[in-house]
Every structure is written in structure tokens, then in C-alpha cells.
Design a protein around this motif. Sequence first.
Motif, PDB file in Angstrom:
ATOM      1  N   UNK A  26       0.833  -1.203   0.000  1.00 15.29           N
ATOM      2  CA  UNK A  26       0.000   0.000   0.000  1.00 15.29           C
ATOM      3  C   UNK A  26       0.870   1.256   0.000  1.00 15.29           C
ATOM      4  N   UNK A  27       1.952   1.234   0.761  1.00 11.58           N
ATOM      5  CA  UNK A  27       2.851   2.389   0.807  1.00 11.58           C
ATOM      6  C   UNK A  27       3.531   2.604  -0.541  1.00 11.58           C
ATOM      7  N   UNK A  28       3.970   1.523  -1.155  1.00 12.74           N
ATOM      8  CA  UNK A  28       4.611   1.636  -2.463  1.00 12.74           C
ATOM      9  C   UNK A  28       3.621   2.154  -3.499  1.00 12.74           C
ATOM     10  N   UNK A  29       2.397   1.636  -3.489  1.00 13.87           N
ATOM     11  CA  UNK A  29       1.381   2.091  -4.446  1.00 13.87           C
ATOM     12  C   UNK A  29       1.054   3.567  -4.226  1.00 13.87           C
ATOM     13  N   UNK A  30       0.983   3.981  -2.971  1.00 12.22           N
ATOM     14  CA  UNK A  30       0.717   5.391  -2.675  1.00 12.22           C
ATOM     15  C   UNK A  30       1.831   6.302  -3.149  1.00 12.22           C
TER      16      UNK A  30
END
Length: 74
Positions: A26-30
Motif C-alpha cells: 500500500x505504501x509503495x502504491x501510494x
Amino acid sequence: MNLQLTPFDRAHELVVLPGDLVALMAAVAGRQAASPTAQAQARWTAAADPLLFRPLHGAFNGPMAAVTLRWRQT
């Protein structure tokens, strides 16, 4: 370059992932969605004519598509 997400596919089973991996993804996608490249592509996609960069012959490589069609018909 297409930065849009792929649609959800109901034909595949859901996989339970560890919480740490989910948070990392989720952090990478954000971060990726907040990148200048992604923001520019989103603005350009929203403002551009969808037919602007479409090939006139409907294929990425027109001559190769023609050869492939001729080969399939024989």
C-alpha cells in the motif's frame, strides 16, 4: 506507459497476505501514485483526446500486423 490499475478479476481466488506485506504494498502504491510522472499522466489522460495518439491503421506496427493477417489467411 499506462499507469492505471488493472481491473479486479472475479475468476481468481483471493489470497490472504501477511499484514506487513500489505502495508508495504500500500505504501509503495501510494508513493507511486503520488509521483510527478503519475500525476502528469493523470492530468494528460483527463485532458487529452483519447483518439489523439491512436494509430490510423489500428495497430502499433501496421506492416507487421498486415503480414500477420496475410499469414493467418493462408
